[in-house]
Design a protein around this motif. Structure first.
Motif, mmCIF file in Angstrom:
data_model
loop_
_atom_site.group_PDB
_atom_site.id
_atom_site.type_symbol
_atom_site.label_atom_id
_atom_site.label_comp_id
_atom_site.label_asym_id
_atom_site.label_seq_id
_atom_site.Cartn_x
_atom_site.Cartn_y
_atom_site.Cartn_z
ATOM 1 N N HIS A 1 0.826 -1.208 0.000
ATOM 2 C CA HIS A 1 0.000 0.000 0.000
ATOM 3 C C HIS A 1 0.863 1.262 0.000
ATOM 4 N N TYR A 2 2.117 1.125 0.425
ATOM 5 C CA TYR A 2 2.983 2.298 0.544
ATOM 6 C C TYR A 2 3.907 2.466 -0.654
ATOM 7 N N LEU A 3 3.826 1.550 -1.604
ATOM 8 C CA LEU A 3 4.718 1.612 -2.760
ATOM 9 C C LEU A 3 4.605 2.922 -3.546
ATOM 10 N N PRO A 4 3.394 3.478 -3.753
ATOM 11 C CA PRO A 4 3.334 4.765 -4.474
ATOM 12 C C PRO A 4 4.124 5.874 -3.773
ATOM 13 N N THR A 5 4.064 5.913 -2.426
ATOM 14 C CA THR A 5 4.827 6.930 -1.693
ATOM 15 C C THR A 5 6.319 6.661 -1.801
ATOM 16 N N ILE A 6 6.717 5.394 -1.740
ATOM 17 C CA ILE A 6 8.132 5.048 -1.895
ATOM 18 C C ILE A 6 8.646 5.501 -3.255
ATOM 19 N N GLU A 7 7.845 5.287 -4.288
ATOM 20 C CA GLU A 7 8.253 5.728 -5.624
ATOM 21 C C GLU A 7 8.335 7.244 -5.698
ATOM 22 N N ALA A 8 7.424 7.927 -4.996
ATOM 23 C CA ALA A 8 7.465 9.393 -4.973
ATOM 24 C C ALA A 8 8.729 9.888 -4.279
ATOM 25 N N ILE A 9 9.125 9.221 -3.187
ATOM 26 C CA ILE A 9 10.357 9.590 -2.481
ATOM 27 C C ILE A 9 11.550 9.474 -3.420
ATOM 28 N N LYS A 10 11.622 8.369 -4.155
ATOM 29 C CA LYS A 10 12.752 8.160 -5.061
ATOM 30 C C LYS A 10 12.724 9.144 -6.234
ATOM 31 N N GLU A 11 11.535 9.621 -6.567
ATOM 32 C CA GLU A 11 11.411 10.576 -7.667
ATOM 33 C C GLU A 11 11.844 11.978 -7.245
ATOM 34 N N MET A 12 11.482 12.384 -6.013
ATOM 35 C CA MET A 12 11.732 13.764 -5.584
ATOM 36 C C MET A 12 13.017 13.937 -4.796
ATOM 37 N N MET A 13 13.677 12.834 -4.402
ATOM 38 C CA MET A 13 14.862 12.933 -3.548
ATOM 39 C C MET A 13 16.058 12.225 -4.162
ATOM 40 N N ASP A 14 17.252 12.770 -3.877
ATOM 41 C CA ASP A 14 18.488 12.054 -4.158
ATOM 42 C C ASP A 14 18.743 11.113 -2.983
ATOM 43 N N ILE A 15 18.886 9.832 -3.267
ATOM 44 C CA ILE A 15 19.079 8.827 -2.218
ATOM 45 C C ILE A 15 20.577 8.650 -2.004
ATOM 46 N N VAL A 16 21.040 8.970 -0.790
ATOM 47 C CA VAL A 16 22.469 8.943 -0.474
ATOM 48 C C VAL A 16 22.681 8.009 0.712
ATOM 49 N N GLU A 17 23.498 6.984 0.517
ATOM 50 C CA GLU A 17 23.739 6.009 1.581
ATOM 51 C C GLU A 17 25.028 6.353 2.335
ATOM 52 N N ILE A 18 24.950 6.339 3.663
ATOM 53 C CA ILE A 18 26.129 6.478 4.529
ATOM 54 C C ILE A 18 26.334 5.115 5.174
ATOM 55 N N ASN A 19 27.347 4.413 4.762
ATOM 56 C CA ASN A 19 27.472 2.990 5.115
ATOM 57 C C ASN A 19 28.863 2.634 5.603
ATOM 58 N N GLY A 20 29.453 3.525 6.442
ATOM 59 C CA GLY A 20 30.761 3.219 7.004
ATOM 60 C C GLY A 20 30.763 1.896 7.737
ATOM 61 N N SER A 21 31.950 1.398 8.025
ATOM 62 C CA SER A 21 32.082 0.039 8.550
ATOM 63 C C SER A 21 31.893 -0.065 10.055
ATOM 64 N N TRP A 22 31.746 1.071 10.760
ATOM 65 C CA TRP A 22 31.575 0.944 12.203
ATOM 66 C C TRP A 22 30.570 1.957 12.736
ATOM 67 N N ASP A 23 30.063 1.626 13.935
ATOM 68 C CA ASP A 23 29.098 2.453 14.648
ATOM 69 C C ASP A 23 29.882 3.459 15.482
ATOM 70 N N PHE A 24 29.817 4.738 15.130
ATOM 71 C CA PHE A 24 30.610 5.753 15.817
ATOM 72 C C PHE A 24 30.188 5.922 17.269
ATOM 73 N N ARG A 25 28.949 5.593 17.608
ATOM 74 C CA ARG A 25 28.543 5.702 19.006
ATOM 75 C C ARG A 25 29.278 4.675 19.857
ATOM 76 N N ARG A 26 29.458 3.479 19.317
ATOM 77 C CA ARG A 26 30.093 2.410 20.085
ATOM 78 C C ARG A 26 31.609 2.465 20.004
ATOM 79 N N PHE A 27 32.122 2.808 18.822
ATOM 80 C CA PHE A 27 33.566 2.762 18.600
ATOM 81 C C PHE A 27 34.032 4.089 18.015
#
Length: 383
Positions: A183-209
């Motif tokens: 049911h949420y797929l139309p909104t997901i598609e709208a997000i991808k249409e109106m936004m640049d999707i940028v992933e931050i995927n470093g190898s560690w959790d800065f809060r812990r380490f």
């Protein structure tokens, strides 16, 4: 009327460079360097900021594409967004997921909610006189919340107000419940249409380490000064300046509409049991109202998350919401329980919260007191 002058060549590039330098300086001031994915996200934010500034100079009706920052917990998404936000220097508004819904519902009081006018008025007020809306911890687990989020996105697009969003979820993973996801797929598609999707995927959790030599740099120093205490003996509590309140200090508070029996509520300190806070019908609005009133919280009789059926699924979800609110509002938190109070475990069935990893990462900021009443042994355990 004289048309607005066009910016000199290189102005946008220079504005982006200034913003990028500022974020790098903030990182250096906290003792670390931006890792690769953080740097790429910072460069995209800097370019976005230059576009916004140029839009205001030229009175351009065209808004730049919004930005959706996502990735695992503790990778610096909120830190980076807040560093950028502090340096942007424009008309901005920053909201956290829970606070968004509090503002949304507060804005509907006294208005006609039947035909949706109330909700629209509240969203319009949120976006009014705003060049950029910053939305932290964007997630959708409830189909009703999803409808409100969809309307916010649609209205922001219509009013040409760009967003900067942080989330632990890629757009395709929003509203993961298979009963409602389609049911949420139309909104997901709208997000991808109106936004640049940028992933931050470093190898560690800065809060812990944290990086070597870095300071906390989180902006949540009060929250991080709290402690997880087990089993909660008088000696342990006394060394932290905590003393169990006598029954005579019990009070009934009504932060919104739900009465809550608390063990103590000094001007700055709230002491309440896990069951009273999370086991009943309290809502996130209650937690937000209490966070406005008390800068230090003590939650005792916290059950062990590693013991099956130690608390109900709704109670654990409310606890998750409490941690979210107190972290975002930078409230000092003490948790007391027999233990083991360890959230670094796999979710058990449908009992523990969906966002357990985020909660575990945030609670990792707290120190620990455990073992026994021996000061030497306790100091060693908490070091």
């Amino acid at each position: 009327m004289t048309p607005p002058s066009r910016p000199a060549p290189g102005t946008a590039r220079e504005a982006a460079r200034t913003l990028m330098d500022g974020m790098e300086n903030d990182a250096a001031g906290s003792g670390f360097e931006l890792e690769s994915s953080q740097r790429q996200a910072a460069e995209r934010l800097a370019a976005f900021g230059a576009q916004i500034a140029g839009r205001r100079r030229t009175f351009s009706p065209k808004a730049p594409r919004s930005i959706y920052l996502h990735g695992p917990v503790g990778r610096g998404k909120t830190w980076l967004m807040d560093s950028f936000h502090a340096r942007l220097g424009l008309r901005t508004r920053r909201v956290h997921f829970h606070d968004f819904f509090r503002k949304l519902h507060a804005g509907t009081r006294g208005l006609d909610a039947v035909n949706g006018t109330a909700i629209q008025h509240s969203i319009d007020a949120l976006l009014a006189d705003t060049d950029v809306l910053f939305f932290d911890e964007f997630h959708v687990h409830d189909v009703g919340d999803g409808m409100f989020i969809s309307r916010l996105l649609r209205t922001a697009a219509q009013q040409r107000v760009p967003l900067v969003v942080t989330s632990n979820y890629a757009p395709d993973d929003l509203l993961p419940n298979p009963l409602w996801h389609d049911h949420y797929l139309p909104t997901i598609e709208a997000i991808k249409e109106m936004m640049d999707i940028v992933e931050i995927n470093g190898s560690w959790d800065f809060r812990r380490f944290p990086a070597d030599g870095s300071t906390s740099g989180t902006g949540f120093e009060a929250f991080g000064s709290g402690r997880i205490i087990s089993p909660g003996t008088p000696g342990q509590l006394g060394r932290l300046g905590l003393f169990r309140p006598p029954p005579s200090q019990r009070r009934v508070l009504s932060p919104t509409t739900q009465p809550i029996v608390v063990k103590n509520s000094d001007p700055d300190l709230l002491w309440v049991s896990f069951e009273e806070l999370c086991g009943g019908l309290t809502s996130t609005s209650d937690f937000l109202a209490l966070a406005d009133a008390y800068t230090t919280w003590v939650i005792d009789d916290v059950p062990s998350p590693s013991i099956t059926d130690s608390a109900s699924a709704p109670a654990w979800q409310r606890f998750s919401n409490v941690v979210d609110v107190l972290h975002d509002q930078d409230i000092r938190l003490f948790l007391i329980g027999q233990g083991p109070l360890d959230w670094d475990i796999g979710a058990t069935g449908n009992i523990l919260p969906v966002d357990l990893a985020r909660i575990a990462s945030r609670l990792a900021l707290l120190g620990r007191s455990s073992v026994d009443d021996s000061p030497a042994r306790e100091e060693a355990a908490g070091s």
